[in-house]
Design a protein around this motif. Structure first.
Motif, PDB file in Angstrom:
ATOM      1  N   PRO A   1       0.815  -1.227   0.000  1.00 54.46           N
ATOM      2  CA  PRO A   1       0.000   0.000   0.000  1.00 54.46           C
ATOM      3  C   PRO A   1       0.844   1.272   0.000  1.00 54.46           C
ATOM      4  N   SER A   2       0.294   2.308  -0.590  1.00 46.53           N
ATOM      5  CA  SER A   2       0.967   3.616  -0.617  1.00 46.53           C
ATOM      6  C   SER A   2      -0.051   4.680  -0.955  1.00 46.53           C
ATOM      7  N   THR A   3       0.063   5.816  -0.321  1.00 53.01           N
ATOM      8  CA  THR A   3      -0.695   7.004  -0.748  1.00 53.01           C
ATOM      9  C   THR A   3       0.281   8.011  -1.340  1.00 53.01           C
ATOM     10  N   ARG A   4       1.217   8.472  -0.515  1.00 56.50           N
ATOM     11  CA  ARG A   4       2.118   9.558  -0.925  1.00 56.50           C
ATOM     12  C   ARG A   4       3.040   9.195  -2.079  1.00 56.50           C
ATOM     13  N   THR A   5       3.722   8.071  -1.946  1.00 57.75           N
ATOM     14  CA  THR A   5       4.766   7.762  -2.930  1.00 57.75           C
ATOM     15  C   THR A   5       4.143   7.526  -4.300  1.00 57.75           C
TER      16      THR A   5
ATOM     17  N   ARG B   1       7.489  -0.543  -5.652  1.00 57.81           N
ATOM     18  CA  ARG B   1       7.395  -0.765  -4.194  1.00 57.81           C
ATOM     19  C   ARG B   1       7.098  -2.245  -3.979  1.00 57.81           C
TER      20      ARG B   1
ATOM     21  N   HIS C   1      14.373   3.507   1.051  1.00 56.81           N
ATOM     22  CA  HIS C   1      13.320   4.328   0.425  1.00 56.81           C
ATOM     23  C   HIS C   1      14.009   5.624  -0.037  1.00 56.81           C
TER      24      HIS C   1
ATOM     25  N   GLN D   1      12.175   8.994  -0.721  1.00 60.31           N
ATOM     26  CA  GLN D   1      11.706   9.622   0.519  1.00 60.31           C
ATOM     27  C   GLN D   1      12.850  10.404   1.168  1.00 60.31           C
TER      28      GLN D   1
ATOM     29  N   PRO E   1       7.671  10.672   7.781  1.00 59.88           N
ATOM     30  CA  PRO E   1       7.392  10.287   6.385  1.00 59.88           C
ATOM     31  C   PRO E   1       5.903  10.071   6.139  1.00 59.88           C
ATOM     32  N   LEU E   2       5.135   9.873   7.210  1.00 53.29           N
ATOM     33  CA  LEU E   2       3.705   9.576   7.137  1.00 53.29           C
ATOM     34  C   LEU E   2       3.482   8.244   6.398  1.00 53.29           C
TER      35      LEU E   2
HETATM   36  N1   CP Z   1       6.079   8.059   3.096  1.00 49.92           N
HETATM   37  C1   CP Z   1       5.536   7.043   2.381  1.00 49.92           C
HETATM   38  O1   CP Z   1       6.232   6.203   1.799  1.00 49.92           O
HETATM   39  O2   CP Z   1       4.176   7.062   2.360  1.00 49.92           O
HETATM   40  P1   CP Z   1       3.262   6.033   1.543  1.00 49.92           P
HETATM   41  O3   CP Z   1       3.467   4.671   2.160  1.00 49.92           O
HETATM   42  O4   CP Z   1       1.863   6.543   1.669  1.00 49.92           O
HETATM   43  O5   CP Z   1       3.753   6.028   0.126  1.00 49.92           O
END
Ligand code: CP
Length: 298
Positions: free
Chosen positions: A47-51, A100, A128, A131, A259-260
């Motif tokens: 899962p990922s939102t930002r990346t 990822r 990462h 990041q 990094p959230l």
């Molecule tokens: N910082 C980071 O990698 O966030 P995501 O997991 O939402 O991509």
């Protein structure tokens, strides 16, 4: 520069160059830097939102396009296809692959089968690097990175953002203060590597004893998904939390980064303090990833 797999592959001049390029993208000073005929494949098997979204945004802002696989379940990996075959196939569709993957080392493996550049967007508890670039970029917006005191708080065992960032900071004469719950300390091989690179690494029992000496406090969540069982997660869950009370007497320039996503380790009341910089940090993912994508595909 071709594949972007690990911070270990980059020298300080490479990091500074990419950060300078990101600044050009943010300020619009590279209007001719376009990727109009290029396509990036975003393969996200975790899962990922930002990346994922910031890589997609970066491609779109460069005039390029992206295609994506957003989960293992949505790919032929569920039918038994290997990562190597997946990468060989996707190399025929796209001009770069952003990967990822839950397994440490997967991005390196992918780079051995790819015929286009691979960017590691997080490989298990490994690295990462994109990041880290946006973390450095955010710090540089407020202060020179050289010689500052940085605290890394949280799950330093499984936290790939902490591993990448610590290695990068070792190129800037930073003093590193590590604060981790029992059992989640920075892996000994990484601490040794940091010290061999000449970095001063100081281990602390709790954040209270060091927070007033820091320029940057980098908070990470406990990586629940990497624990072998839920009992060992609950032993350390909720063992640290940054609250406004904790911030009394800190340096004026203290920057709190994360990094959230966060999972309770920063009280939302901290968001309204001048120290909270994590949402700005997430936003910086776009110019930094524009610079990275442009660099590997130009
Ligand atoms: N910082 C980071 O990698 O966030 P995501 O997991 O939402 O991509």
């Amino acid at each position: 520069m071709y594949h972007i797999i690990s911070i270990r592959d980059l020298e300080r001049k490479d990091l500074d160059y990419l950060l300078d390029r990101a600044r050009e993208f943010e300020t619009g000073n590279c209007r001719s830097c376009r990727l109009e005929d290029k396509l990036a494949a975003l393969l996200f098997f975790e899962p990922s939102t930002r990346t994922r979204m910031s890589f997609a945004t970066a491609m779109a802002r460069l005039g390029g396009r992206s295609i994506s696989v957003d989960s293992v379940e949505a790919s032929s990996i569920v039918k038994g296809e290997t990562l190597a075959d997946t990468i060989r196939v996707v190399s025929g569709y796209a001009d770069a692959i952003v990967l990822r993957h839950p397994k440490e080392g997967a991005a390196r493996l992918a780079s051995e089968f790819a015929t286009v550049p691979v960017i590691n967007a997080g490989d298990g508890a490994g690295q990462h690097p994109s990041q880290t670039l946006l973390d450095l970029y955010t710090i540089r917006q407020s202060m020179p990175v050289d010689g500052i005191d940085v605290g890394l708080l949280g799950d330093l065992r499984y936290g790939r953002t902490a591993h990448s960032l610590a290695l990068a900071l070792s190129l800037y004469g930073v003093t590193l203060h590590t604060i981790a719950p029992g059992g989640l300390e920075m892996p000994a091989n990484i601490t040794l590597e940091l010290r061999e690179r000449g970095m001063e690494v100081i281990e602390h029992e709790n954040v209270e004893e060091v927070i007033r000496d820091l320029d940057v406090l980098y908070v990470t969540r406990i990586q629940r998904e990497r624990f072998p069982d839920s009992a060992s997660f609950y032993n350390v869950a909720s063992s640290y939390r940054i609250t406004p009370d904790l911030l009394s007497g800190v340096r004026d320039n203290l920057m709190i980064l994360h990094p959230l996503p966060r999972a309770g380790e920063i009280d939302p009341a901290v968001d309204n303090t001048p120290y909270a910089r994590y949402f700005e940090q997430a936003k910086n993912g776009v110019p930094v990833r524009m610079a990275l994508l442009h660099e590997v595909m130009k």
